[in-house]
Structure formats: C-alpha cells, structure tokens
Design a protein around this motif. Structure first.
Motif, mmCIF file in Angstrom:
data_model
loop_
_atom_site.group_PDB
_atom_site.id
_atom_site.type_symbol
_atom_site.label_atom_id
_atom_site.label_comp_id
_atom_site.label_asym_id
_atom_site.label_seq_id
_atom_site.Cartn_x
_atom_site.Cartn_y
_atom_site.Cartn_z
ATOM 1 N N GLY A 260 10.784 19.667 5.076
ATOM 2 C CA GLY A 260 12.165 19.558 4.624
ATOM 3 C C GLY A 260 13.146 20.499 5.270
ATOM 4 O O GLY A 260 14.253 20.708 4.756
ATOM 5 N N VAL A 261 12.791 21.084 6.414
ATOM 6 C CA VAL A 261 13.687 22.004 7.097
ATOM 7 C C VAL A 261 14.696 21.219 7.945
ATOM 8 O O VAL A 261 14.330 20.261 8.637
ATOM 9 N N THR A 262 15.946 21.627 7.884
ATOM 10 C CA THR A 262 17.022 21.025 8.680
ATOM 11 C C THR A 262 17.431 22.010 9.764
ATOM 12 O O THR A 262 17.512 23.214 9.522
ATOM 13 N N LEU A 263 17.720 21.487 10.950
ATOM 14 C CA LEU A 263 17.991 22.329 12.118
ATOM 15 C C LEU A 263 19.419 22.165 12.617
ATOM 16 O O LEU A 263 19.918 21.050 12.766
ATOM 17 N N VAL A 264 20.059 23.303 12.890
ATOM 18 C CA VAL A 264 21.320 23.347 13.633
ATOM 19 C C VAL A 264 21.113 24.332 14.773
ATOM 20 O O VAL A 264 20.510 25.396 14.576
ATOM 21 N N ALA A 265 21.590 23.986 15.965
ATOM 22 C CA ALA A 265 21.352 24.867 17.106
ATOM 23 C C ALA A 265 22.508 24.793 18.083
ATOM 24 O O ALA A 265 23.197 23.775 18.191
ATOM 25 N N THR A 266 22.722 25.892 18.806
ATOM 26 C CA THR A 266 23.617 25.896 19.961
ATOM 27 C C THR A 266 22.769 26.139 21.202
ATOM 28 O O THR A 266 21.745 26.823 21.144
ATOM 29 N N SER A 267 23.193 25.568 22.310
ATOM 30 C CA SER A 267 22.429 25.739 23.545
ATOM 31 C C SER A 267 23.327 25.484 24.744
ATOM 32 O O SER A 267 24.304 24.730 24.667
ATOM 33 N N ASN A 268 22.977 26.118 25.858
ATOM 34 C CA ASN A 268 23.659 25.829 27.117
ATOM 35 C C ASN A 268 23.062 24.606 27.800
ATOM 36 O O ASN A 268 23.579 24.169 28.830
ATOM 37 N N ARG A 269 21.970 24.090 27.242
ATOM 38 C CA ARG A 269 21.274 22.955 27.861
ATOM 39 C C ARG A 269 21.147 21.795 26.885
ATOM 40 O O ARG A 269 20.888 22.004 25.692
ATOM 41 N N LEU A 270 21.297 20.576 27.388
ATOM 42 C CA LEU A 270 20.993 19.392 26.608
ATOM 43 C C LEU A 270 19.489 19.339 26.360
ATOM 44 O O LEU A 270 18.701 19.916 27.123
ATOM 45 N N PRO A 271 19.047 18.656 25.303
ATOM 46 C CA PRO A 271 17.611 18.603 25.028
ATOM 47 C C PRO A 271 16.767 18.170 26.220
ATOM 48 O O PRO A 271 15.693 18.741 26.462
ATOM 49 N N ASP A 272 17.233 17.180 26.983
ATOM 50 C CA ASP A 272 16.445 16.689 28.117
ATOM 51 C C ASP A 272 16.312 17.722 29.232
ATOM 52 O O ASP A 272 15.487 17.550 30.134
ATOM 53 N N GLU A 273 17.123 18.786 29.194
ATOM 54 C CA GLU A 273 17.067 19.814 30.235
ATOM 55 C C GLU A 273 16.267 21.042 29.799
ATOM 56 O O GLU A 273 16.101 21.977 30.588
ATOM 57 N N LEU A 274 15.770 21.052 28.564
ATOM 58 C CA LEU A 274 14.996 22.194 28.088
ATOM 59 C C LEU A 274 13.681 22.306 28.858
ATOM 60 O O LEU A 274 13.037 21.300 29.160
ATOM 61 N N TYR A 275 13.296 23.532 29.148
ATOM 62 C CA TYR A 275 12.045 23.834 29.864
ATOM 63 C C TYR A 275 11.971 23.051 31.185
ATOM 64 O O TYR A 275 10.915 22.612 31.611
ATOM 65 N N LYS A 276 13.123 22.884 31.809
ATOM 66 C CA LYS A 276 13.187 22.135 33.058
ATOM 67 C C LYS A 276 12.379 22.844 34.140
ATOM 68 O O LYS A 276 12.488 24.054 34.318
ATOM 69 N N ASP A 277 11.538 22.088 34.846
ATOM 70 C CA ASP A 277 10.670 22.603 35.911
ATOM 71 C C ASP A 277 9.609 23.572 35.385
ATOM 72 O O ASP A 277 9.004 24.316 36.159
ATOM 73 N N GLN B 203 5.126 18.101 31.119
ATOM 74 C CA GLN B 203 4.826 16.809 30.505
ATOM 75 C C GLN B 203 4.285 16.974 29.087
ATOM 76 O O GLN B 203 4.475 16.099 28.234
ATOM 77 N N LEU B 204 3.654 18.121 28.819
ATOM 78 C CA LEU B 204 3.149 18.378 27.474
ATOM 79 C C LEU B 204 4.266 18.756 26.505
ATOM 80 O O LEU B 204 4.073 18.728 25.283
ATOM 81 N N PHE B 205 5.420 19.098 27.060
ATOM 82 C CA PHE B 205 6.570 19.503 26.260
ATOM 83 C C PHE B 205 7.462 18.323 25.891
ATOM 84 O O PHE B 205 8.249 18.395 24.942
ATOM 85 N N LEU B 206 7.342 17.235 26.625
ATOM 86 C CA LEU B 206 8.250 16.102 26.444
ATOM 87 C C LEU B 206 8.215 15.509 25.032
ATOM 88 O O LEU B 206 9.271 15.092 24.525
ATOM 89 N N PRO B 207 7.050 15.431 24.363
ATOM 90 C CA PRO B 207 7.071 14.919 22.983
ATOM 91 C C PRO B 207 7.964 15.741 22.054
ATOM 92 O O PRO B 207 8.576 15.187 21.137
ATOM 93 N N PHE B 208 8.068 17.059 22.283
ATOM 94 C CA PHE B 208 8.966 17.865 21.465
ATOM 95 C C PHE B 208 10.417 17.455 21.695
ATOM 96 O O PHE B 208 11.209 17.398 20.742
ATOM 97 N N ILE B 209 10.786 17.181 22.936
ATOM 98 C CA ILE B 209 12.152 16.749 23.222
ATOM 99 C C ILE B 209 12.467 15.463 22.470
ATOM 100 O O ILE B 209 13.539 15.312 21.869
ATOM 101 N N ASP B 210 11.527 14.503 22.487
ATOM 102 C CA ASP B 210 11.733 13.252 21.754
ATOM 103 C C ASP B 210 11.868 13.506 20.252
ATOM 104 O O ASP B 210 12.719 12.908 19.581
ATOM 105 N N LEU B 211 11.021 14.394 19.726
ATOM 106 C CA LEU B 211 11.106 14.737 18.300
ATOM 107 C C LEU B 211 12.454 15.371 17.980
ATOM 108 O O LEU B 211 13.106 15.011 16.992
ATOM 109 N N LEU B 212 12.886 16.304 18.815
ATOM 110 C CA LEU B 212 14.148 16.995 18.593
ATOM 111 C C LEU B 212 15.314 16.009 18.557
ATOM 112 O O LEU B 212 16.157 16.051 17.653
ATOM 113 N N LYS B 213 15.358 15.116 19.524
ATOM 114 C CA LYS B 213 16.471 14.165 19.599
ATOM 115 C C LYS B 213 16.467 13.199 18.413
ATOM 116 O O LYS B 213 17.520 12.672 18.036
#
Length: 371
Positions: A167-184, A189-199
């Motif tokens: 039941g936790v709700t998230l608010v966040a600020t970032s300099n990067r869009l979710p798809d750009e997190l942990y870029k390179d 590829q193991l991180f991509l499911p988290f991006i989908d969950l976040l979005k």
C-alpha cells in the motif's frame, strides 16, 4: 482538503515567491489529483482503518532538468498531503538505509531479527525490509531519484513490488525519465522489469520549462570567489544556503571499485567539499568521474595557490576538473587566486594552463546555461 496544495501554490504566486510556469502547472495538476486520491482512500473511521488493507495510489514522477521547480512542487505536496504516515528524503539516503537493513537481516540471529524487524524466519530479506519501510510510511517522496549503482539496480524491482503490495504510494523527482534510469548500466536487462513496474505505478510528468531558477542565483552571485577572504567566504556560504533552498545536508557516499568515499556536506544533487578533502588525499580519476556522475553541482572551497612542492595535489586537481568538465558539472569555487595564477610554476604547470582555461569556461554564462 483536496485543494490544499493548489491553495498553497497560489499563495506563493501571490506573494511573488514564484512566478507562473506552464511546465510546473502540469506537475501541480498531477499532484493535486494524487492529493484527492489519497484523501478519498482515507478510512472514514479508526475501526475501518484496522481492518482495511491499505492500497497504493497512482503516484507522480516529476522528471526534468535541474532548477525547474520539481523539488519545490514535491515539498509543497508533502506538506499538505493527507497521509498519516509519510516520509520525504533523498533517494540515495533511502537506498543506503535499505542496504543496511538487508545486511542486518542477513547477519542477525533470531533474537536480533525479532528486535529489529518483529519477525525472524526466512532467508529472503526483501519482505521483512519492505514491512519495516511500509510500517514507517505509506507515502514516500523521493528527491533526486537516480540509479547508478548495480547493487541498487538489482534489488529495486523486488523491493518496490513488495512496497506497492503493502500500500505504499510513490512520488519522486528526477533528472531522468524512467526509461533513462540506469542507462548503460551493467546487466541493465535485469533492471528493465523495474522500469515497467514504475511506469505502471506512477504518472510521469515532464517539467522541462525553459527557465532554470537555480541558474538565476548563480548568474547573480557568480561562481568564482577569490581571494579567500572573509567577504568572499560569506558570499560563498550565502550562495550555498540559497542553492539548498531549505534542504538539509544529508551527506553522501560514492562507491568506487569497492571503496567508499564519504562526502558529509551533500544534499540531493549538490555537494560541498574542500580542496584538501578531494585533492590532498589518495583519490584518482575513477573517484572524480563518480563524483561528476553523482552530483550536478559542486561547491569547492579553500583552493590554495599551488607551489612546486604540491605538484601531486595540482595533478589531482587537474584530474578533478577534467572529470567535472566532461560531466558538464556546475562548479562554484572559493580560492586564493584566479584560475590562471593558481599554479604558475612546477611540474605540470604548462599542462595546468589547459585546466585554467577550462575553469574560465566553466564560470561563463554559456557553460552554466548549457548544464
């Protein structure tokens, strides 16, 4: 109650503390929507709260360049948010706590686990850690959400899946869009499911207006303070305080090749450090690159005039400036002298001329605006 945030924002507009900004308005609308959702989700009585399972609401993820007002909006929201248990912190501080909790679970015996987590069974640390976090806050507000560390990347998916389920709700600020997190990043590829969950759990709003409010302060105050006298020390301190904007210095750590570099005076994407702490100790290129990647703004104080006997410090200073230059980092300096006279003679003095040139460029209006 659902219009409290809008009223607080309008009050700041009326007082002249902020000015109308269409990009900020989009973020404000998303947060007002979440404010209403949280209010509606509140149990109507204490008895119902005991038996009703908390539900995660669709959060808000504010993405955009530095200085656009993302943190200001989130802080206003946090002040007015109708949540009994809520927490606002920098993301790197939160992840440091998570790693310490995981370590405590893995190393603790049954008694230690019971005392810390209220439970003791199992080999998987994620569920008990998520229980602790969710018990402390149902609304988590993170400033400077970014992922650069593989240790963070590998646990985020399971951790936040568990938090959302609680039941936790998230608010966040970032300099990067979710798809750009942990870029390179390694094994991204193991991180991509988290991006989908976040979005799936947040509304992503870009706040990328043309006006950089922090840049206004830097342009007005300047970024190079010399000589290192009481007047310039006061000006340097004042600018640091203004740039913090009321944020607390939470400190930070860099993990580089298995080592930890501690930076006590850090807040979000800004850090304040002395020349001695960065250039008079055994740090190297990898440390400076990590610094440039982690922070968008560096306040460097007490830079001395360098003599031939301090050639090693001069060499490290060159490496530091190279890393900050390549990272397009904003640099504010309190020094004994102007860049071109910091290291006039000694081994590497000729090469230092390029560093002096870069320092001059990094104090220019074009450089500040580009970053």
């Amino acid at each position: 109650m659902a219009d409290t945030l809008a009223a607080a924002y309008d009050a700041r507009l009326a007082a002249g503390e902020i000015r109308p900004d269409p990009a900020q308005k989009r973020g404000l609308e998303a947060l007002v929507r979440l404010e209403a959702d949280l209010a509606q989700a509140q149990p109507s009585s204490r008895l119902k709260a005991l038996f009703r399972k908390p539900e995660s609401q669709r959060g808000v993820y504010l993405a955009g360049p530095v200085g656009r007002g993302k943190s200001m909006l989130m802080d206003l929201f946090f002040e007015t948010a109708p949540a009994e248990k809520k927490r606002r912190t920098h993301f790197h501080v939160f992840m440091g706590e998570i790693h310490r909790l995981i370590d405590a679970w893995r190393k603790g015996d049954a008694a230690a686990r019971k005392a810390r987590f209220g439970q003791a069974k199992g080999d998987d640390p994620i569920p008990p850690v998520a229980d602790v976090v969710a018990d402390q806050a149902r609304l988590l507000c993170f400033d400077e959400f970014q992922v650069t560390d593989i240790a963070d990347a590998m646990i985020l998916g399971r951790l936040f899946e568990a938090l959302f389920a609680r039941g936790v709700t998230l608010v966040a600020t970032s300099n990067r869009l979710p798809d750009e997190l942990y870029k390179d990043g390694i094994n991204r590829q193991l991180f991509l499911p988290f991006i989908d969950l976040l979005k799936s759990k947040v509304e992503v709003v870009e706040i990328a207006g043309p006006h950089d409010y922090r840049l206004d302060r830097l342009r007005a105050a300047g970024t190079w303070f010399s000589p290192n006298d009481p007047d310039n020390q006061r000006s340097f301190d004042r600018l640091w305080t203004e740039m913090l904007g009321g944020e607390e210095e939470t400190g930070g750590e860099l993990e580089v090749l298995g080592r930890r570099v501690t930076l006590p005076r850090a807040a979000g994407g800004m850090v304040r450090a002395s020349f001695a702490s960065l250039c008079s100790v055994a740090l190297g290129p990898n440390d400076y690159l990590a610094l440039a990647e982690r922070f968008h703004t560096v306040f460097l104080e007490d830079v001395p005039k360098l003599t031939p006997s301090r050639r090693e410090e001069a060499r490290r200073f060159v490496l530091l400036i190279d890393a900050l230059y390549e990272g397009r980092t904003r640099l504010i300096v309190l020094a004994e002298a102007e860049p071109q006279t910091l290291y006039p003679q000694g081994d590497g003095a000729f090469e230092f001329e390029r560093t002096a040139s870069r320092l001059q460029e990094m104090r220019s209006a074009d450089w500040l605006a580009d970053r």
